[in-house]
Enzyme design. Structure first.
Site, PDB file in Angstrom:
ATOM      1  N   HIS A 149      -3.766  -5.080   0.323  1.00  0.00           N
ATOM      2  CA  HIS A 149      -3.221  -5.616   1.587  1.00  0.00           C
ATOM      3  C   HIS A 149      -3.219  -7.144   1.561  1.00  0.00           C
ATOM      4  CE1 HIS A 149      -2.881  -1.887   3.943  1.00  0.00           C
ATOM      5  NE2 HIS A 149      -3.780  -1.470   3.070  1.00  0.00           N
TER       6      HIS A 149
ATOM      7  N   CYS B 162       0.829  -1.202   0.000  1.00  0.00           N
ATOM      8  CA  CYS B 162       0.000   0.000   0.000  1.00  0.00           C
ATOM      9  C   CYS B 162       0.867   1.258   0.000  1.00  0.00           C
ATOM     10  CB  CYS B 162      -0.998  -0.040   1.145  1.00  0.00           C
ATOM     11  SG  CYS B 162      -2.495   0.870   0.737  1.00  0.00           S
TER      12      CYS B 162
ATOM     13  N   GLU C 245      -1.553  -9.193   3.269  1.00  0.00           N
ATOM     14  CA  GLU C 245      -1.406  -9.803   4.595  1.00  0.00           C
ATOM     15  C   GLU C 245      -2.759 -10.232   5.175  1.00  0.00           C
ATOM     16  OE1 GLU C 245      -1.129  -6.650   3.857  1.00  0.00           O
ATOM     17  OE2 GLU C 245      -1.702  -5.289   5.473  1.00  0.00           O
TER      18      GLU C 245
END
Ligand code: GLN
Length: 549
Positions: free
Chosen positions: A508, A382, A510
């Site tokens: 994102h 990001c 993750e």
């Protein structure tokens, strides 16, 4: 009809109610049940999206674009089932909904009160997932600690539900702490007894008592707690401290937690607990063949929880590569041109973290210059991706003033700028580009190598974007847009093909990494870091021989 398990906490906060709920859910899932977990948070923010990470850790974004509590990340990582807005409710959201109804005249002239209006709305939300027909068991974690003023309407709602539903359809697990007094060489039970009393005073009797402890509990201690807290003897469960959160379900299995819960809920107990994959994961986590050091460059590094999902994604990706990943947090504000080599030179890979605002931005850009020029594996997420574009524009294209308009509105080279649909947005809460969006990958790119497929979908949380006016110039100079949104053409991934591993993503990743499905780009980074480390060792060896030593 679903069964409902409520999880409350006593004595202190941070006992790990979220990990407990996720672990119990994992055991029940492994027994063949369809399980959902939801969290009710007693604060007045409508969601944690407007909270500073220092206040509440990372903001976890779901597929449907809800900004939620980080515990939902644990739920997904353990269960491998996506959550949604329905899985996280705050006091702010409850009041917002009740007040909106009141403004519409829905209460027909009645005085609107905590009981019954707020508690009715809480109960409605508590039952929602269970009524969908998609789940056999719904676990509800109540945030905060029993006795908190703001948690009272939730406790009262649970009391009412317990009264309204058949006795075998609800269960209360209360999590507490047994402090160990070194001088007395004893685990102390009094705080637990007090917290159960507090719960009883509010009309709730726990069915299962889960005790966090650093020392083994003996059977006398369990018996004493069972007697004074009014729970059955087998329902006092110890929660010993362990090295990895992923060991917790197995620890509870040793205590027969799943069987006790199923019996109390009058659910079939036959199916064997299948945790083979989970155990395999744990075995690999404990027996790594490699080790790499990855720098995590961010501005909230003092607080582990601020990058919770990133840390966990490293664990998953490490296991997938049979590698132990040592994450070295580095404060982006500390990095400058002079010290960058000494701070990053020893690392095998670097991740530049997401973030908002100006603080620490130049350190992130300096980091990226260093890893780009020195062929160190790099992953930007990001804001980390946006910094990679800024760095490239400044140092390769020579636009020294290049920036994101988030940090410098007047920049001559706005390589990152506000998205069109964001230009008239004034409200802060829930207004970013949020949730899952599709992305199409360029075949043969580094990203494609990681994912092994062209069509992916990832979760977002941002307002600024790659400015496509600079796309041709940037691509001509050697940085490629290897992933784009098929509808809007927004650049979702940039990379440098001449670099061994240099990927920046606008989304994102993750948030989608789980024990069962480690994220492909995290896996790719760790693989690249292992190779980079070998290469470094070889070239060191070579120069050692060449120098005749
Ligand atoms: N601040 C940047 C934006 O809003 C990046 C956001 C992030 O890293 N999550 O676009």
């Amino acid at each position: 009809m679903a069964k409902y398990i409520f999880v409350t906490g006593g004595v202190t906060s941070s006992l790990g109610k979220g990990i407990f709920a996720a672990s119990l859910a994992k055991l029940l899932q492994a027994r063949g049940y369809r399980v959902a977990i939801q969290k009710f948070d007693p604060y007045i923010n409508v969601d944690p999206g407007t909270l500073n990470p220092y206040e509440h850790g990372e903001c976890y974004v779901t597929e449907d674009g809800a900004e939620t509590d980080l515990d939902l990340g644990h739920y997904e990582r353990f269960l491998n089932v996506p959550t949604s807005q329905a899985n996280n409710v705050t006091t702010g959201r409850i009041y917002l909904s009740v007040i909106t109804k009141e403004r519409k005249g829905a209460f027909l002239g009645k005085t609107v009160q905590v009981i019954p209006h707020i508690t009715d709305e809480i109960k409605r939300c508590m039952l929602l997932l269970g009524q969908s027909g998609d789940y056999d068991i719904v676990l509800t974690e109540i945030g905060g600690t029993v006795g908190d003023i703001e948690a009272q309407p939730y406790i009262e709602s649970v009391r009412q539900l317990k009264w309204e539903l058949p006795a075998e359809d609800t269960l209360i697990c209360h999590l507490t702490l047994l402090p160990y007094l070194k001088s007395a060489k004893e685990l102390k039970t009094k705080p637990t007894q007090h917290s159960v009393k507090e719960l009883q005073a509010l009309g709730l009797q726990p069915d299962i008592l889960v005790c966090r402890t650093e020392m083994e509990m003996n059977s006398d201690l369990k018996k004493k707690l069972a007697l004074f807290c009014n729970v059955s003897r087998d329902a006092v469960i110890q929660a010993l401290d362990v090295d990895s959160i992923y060991e917790v379900p197995l620890e509870f299995q040793k205590e027969n937690l799943d069987t006790i819960v199923l019996n109390k809920l009058r659910l079939q107990n036959g199916e064997q607990c299948n945790l083979d994959k989970w155990k395999d994961f744990l075995y690999k986590q404990k027996h790594p063949k490699h080790e790499v050091k990855i720098g995590l460059v961010g501005k909230y590094i003092e607080l582990q929880d601020a990058y919770k999902s990133i840390h966990e994604a490293f664990v998953h990706a490490g296991v997938a590569n049979e590698c132990s990943v040592l994450v070295e947090p580095i404060h982006s504000e500390d990095i400058d041109e002079k010290n960058v080599k000494s701070l990053l030179g020893h690392l095998d890979g670097v991740l530049v973290a997401p973030g908002f605002g100006t603080r620490g931005i130049e350190g992130k850009i300096e980091t990226i210059k260093y890893v780009r020029e020195n062929n160190i594996p790099f992953f930007g997420i990001c804001l980390g991706m946006q910094c990679a574009v800024i760095e490239f524009a400044r140092n390769v294209l020579g636009h020294t003033d290049a920036h994101s308009t988030e940090m410098n509105r007047q920049t001559k080279y706005p390589v990152i700028s506000l998205m069109e649909e964001q230009k008239n947005v004034e409200d802060k809460g829930g207004t970013m580009r949020l949730g899952a969006y599709k992305c199409v990958l360029e075949k043969g790119s580094q990203a494609y190598e990681c994912y092994g497929t062209e069509n992916i979908s990832e979760r977002h949380r941002h307002r600024y974007e790659f400015n496509n006016e600079y796309l041709t110039a940037i691509e001509n100079a050697g940085m490629k847009a290897s992933g784009k949104n098929p509808e809007s053409g927004l650049v979702e991934i940039v990379e440098i093909p001449s670099h061994p591993f240099f990927i920046g993503v606008q989304f994102h990743p993750e948030l989608k990494s789980t024990v069962e499905n480690p994220h492909p780009v995290f896996k790719g980074l760790i693989k690249a870091a292992i190779q980079y480390k070998h290469l470094k060792a070889k070239s060191r060896e070579l120069s050692f021989h060449e120098s005749g030593e």
